[in-house]
Every structure is written in C-alpha cells, then in structure tokens.
Design a protein around this motif. Sequence first.
Motif, short mmCIF file in Angstrom:
data_model
loop_
_atom_site.label_atom_id
_atom_site.label_comp_id
_atom_site.label_asym_id
_atom_site.label_seq_id
_atom_site.Cartn_x
_atom_site.Cartn_y
_atom_site.Cartn_z
N LEU A 92 0.76 -1.29 0.13
CA LEU A 92 0.09 0.10 -0.01
C LEU A 92 0.95 1.26 -0.02
N ALA A 93 1.95 1.10 0.12
CA ALA A 93 3.03 2.30 0.39
C ALA A 93 3.24 3.03 -1.04
N ARG A 94 3.23 4.41 -1.01
CA ARG A 94 3.09 5.11 -2.11
C ARG A 94 4.40 6.10 -2.18
N GLY A 95 5.20 5.93 -1.23
CA GLY A 95 6.61 6.77 -0.92
C GLY A 95 7.54 6.40 -1.78
N GLU A 96 8.45 7.42 -2.26
CA GLU A 96 9.50 6.99 -2.54
C GLU A 96 10.54 6.43 -1.61
N TYR A 97 10.33 6.46 -0.19
CA TYR A 97 10.97 5.87 0.74
C TYR A 97 9.79 4.99 1.60
N ILE A 98 10.26 3.80 2.08
CA ILE A 98 9.48 3.08 3.09
C ILE A 98 10.20 2.92 4.30
N ALA A 99 9.44 3.27 5.60
CA ALA A 99 9.95 3.16 6.83
C ALA A 99 9.17 2.10 7.55
N VAL A 100 9.83 1.73 8.71
CA VAL A 100 8.94 0.65 9.39
C VAL A 100 9.08 1.12 11.07
N GLN A 101 8.16 0.87 11.76
CA GLN A 101 7.97 1.38 13.21
C GLN A 101 7.13 0.27 13.82
N ASP A 102 7.80 -0.49 15.04
CA ASP A 102 6.64 -1.06 15.48
C ASP A 102 5.73 -0.46 16.42
N SER A 103 4.49 -1.00 16.48
CA SER A 103 3.55 -0.28 17.47
C SER A 103 3.51 -0.01 18.88
N ASP A 104 4.55 -0.83 19.56
CA ASP A 104 4.69 -0.60 20.71
C ASP A 104 6.06 0.33 21.11
N ASP A 105 6.61 0.73 20.04
CA ASP A 105 7.83 1.77 19.99
C ASP A 105 7.46 2.93 19.54
N TYR A 106 8.64 4.06 19.67
CA TYR A 106 8.13 5.22 19.08
C TYR A 106 9.60 5.79 18.53
N SER A 107 9.57 6.74 17.90
CA SER A 107 10.78 7.38 17.00
C SER A 107 11.12 8.80 17.66
N ASP A 108 12.22 9.09 17.45
CA ASP A 108 12.96 10.44 17.68
C ASP A 108 12.36 11.49 16.73
N ARG A 109 11.84 12.62 16.92
CA ARG A 109 11.51 13.44 16.05
C ARG A 109 12.12 13.83 14.75
N GLU A 110 13.40 13.60 14.90
CA GLU A 110 14.54 13.90 13.82
C GLU A 110 14.44 12.75 12.96
N ARG A 111 14.04 11.63 13.25
CA ARG A 111 14.39 10.20 12.44
C ARG A 111 14.27 10.43 11.09
N PHE A 112 13.17 10.62 10.69
CA PHE A 112 12.82 10.49 9.17
C PHE A 112 13.78 11.65 8.51
N ALA A 113 13.77 12.91 8.74
CA ALA A 113 14.83 13.76 8.44
C ALA A 113 16.22 13.29 8.17
N LYS A 114 16.63 12.96 9.15
CA LYS A 114 18.14 12.36 9.18
C LYS A 114 18.42 11.04 8.16
N GLN A 115 17.34 10.19 8.28
CA GLN A 115 17.55 9.07 7.37
C GLN A 115 17.32 9.35 6.00
N VAL A 116 16.37 10.14 5.44
CA VAL A 116 16.18 10.47 4.31
C VAL A 116 17.34 11.49 3.96
N GLU A 117 18.02 12.36 4.69
CA GLU A 117 19.04 13.35 4.16
C GLU A 117 20.28 12.12 3.93
N TYR A 118 20.42 11.29 4.63
CA TYR A 118 21.35 10.24 4.46
C TYR A 118 21.34 9.33 3.27
N LEU A 119 20.11 9.10 2.81
CA LEU A 119 20.19 8.63 1.56
C LEU A 119 20.00 9.45 0.38
#
Length: 238
Positions: A92-119
């Motif tokens: 179902l994902a439409r994005g140029e990028y696909i990410a994963v997160q488990d439903s019992d965890d959470y991410s740092d607010r900078e996570r996507f920005a830093k990973q996308v920048e790296y790629l």
Amino acid sequence: MTERKEGLVSLVITNYNRARYLRECLESIRLQTYPHWEIIFVDDASTDDSVQVVREWMEEHRDMWSEDRQLVMLTLPRNIGFAGAINAGFYLARGEYIAVQDSDDYSDRERFAKQVEYLQNHPLVDLVGTNYYAFPDHAPAEKKLATWIRYGEEIRRVYGRGGHCVCHGTILFRGKLFDQIGGPTRRISGAEDYEFIAKALNSKAQIENLPEPLYYYRVHDSQRSAQYYRRKESNDAN
C-alpha cells in the motif's frame, strides 16, 4: 506498478493488541520534523480496542490530514502474522521511501529527516537503520543504548556469518528495493526481520546504520521479539 511519490516517506506500522502503546507510537510520527509522510497502519485482527484508539487519534488530528499526509488503516479480517501484515502495508506504500516502526515503540522527532538526508547524500545506499535506546515498559526512563548495531562493511560480514546487526524497527529504505525483492517471507517464524535484511544483502543492496539513536525500543513480556531480543542483549553483556 504505481509510480512512487517523490520525497514521501510511507511508514508501515503493524499491530496486534497494542492499544495501550498506540498513542505514543503515533504521536512520535505526528511530531516528525520531516514534513512529507504517510502512515500505513495494518491491524492484524486485534481483539483489543486498537482500531478504536487509532480512529479516535485520527479524528483528534483531522485538521492535519491532506492529500500529501494521510493515515491509511487496513484492518485484516483474521490474524495472518507479522510477515503477511507488513507485506500488506508495503504494497500500500506510495512513497519514494518506506519506513518501519513497531506499534509498541516510538521514534525520535528527527528520525525521518536524518535518514532521508542520508539516503539523498548517499545514492548508492538502499537501506539505512539507526542505533536505538531500549527501555523496560515499567521504567521508561531507564534507557540503555544498544551495543549490537554494526556499521559499514561489518554489516555484510555479520550477516554472512548468520548474525544480525540492524534493528528492523529503525529501517528506512528506498521503495524501489521492495519493488525489486519484495518483503519478508514466513520461512523463518519469529525472525522475519533478519530474513528481510539478509535477502536485501544477497541482492547486492547497500545497507548502513546511523550511529545516532533515533528510535526507542520498548521491552516487555508480550513483545513478538522478546526471546530474540533477550538473547541478543545477553550476548552483548558477555
């Protein structure tokens, strides 16, 4: 094949009876500094009030939804397990990028920005994970930095020996990687995340981890990977 939307991160969250953790999980995405994302939430026939929690959260934040920022919820009529659920989300994902997160965890607010920048800065890398903090559910302030994550060429060497050094909940990868190799299979019950990374490496994909902890991994008795995680942490201590 649907053309992927440039710059969009499609986050796939699979869920089975994690209602108590969902608000924290979802809020960590709402607060991302990276603005272009969608959530693909796949509920694997939960028997608790997970679906209601997500619907209420969506309604509370209805003003932020748009064509470029969506939450798509897929409620499966019967439980099909992690591999089936996450593959449904990947499709179902439409994005140029696909990410994963488990439903019992959470991410740092900078996570996507830093990973996308790296790629974006490393066009030959196909998938990037991060380091993370683990914390016990009963004491969320007691965070411990993971020590089993590896970097650079050592990643391929570790998987070549049958080891594991990429935290699946932290990964963000180019959508074209899924288009090429597909998602995890059900061949290794309980280690589908390992199999997906190994399959990517076998296809000559380049994988890296960021040393900065950008993810928060909750440790509790009912988590899917509890036995594997404890064995890994035990090995780190030896």
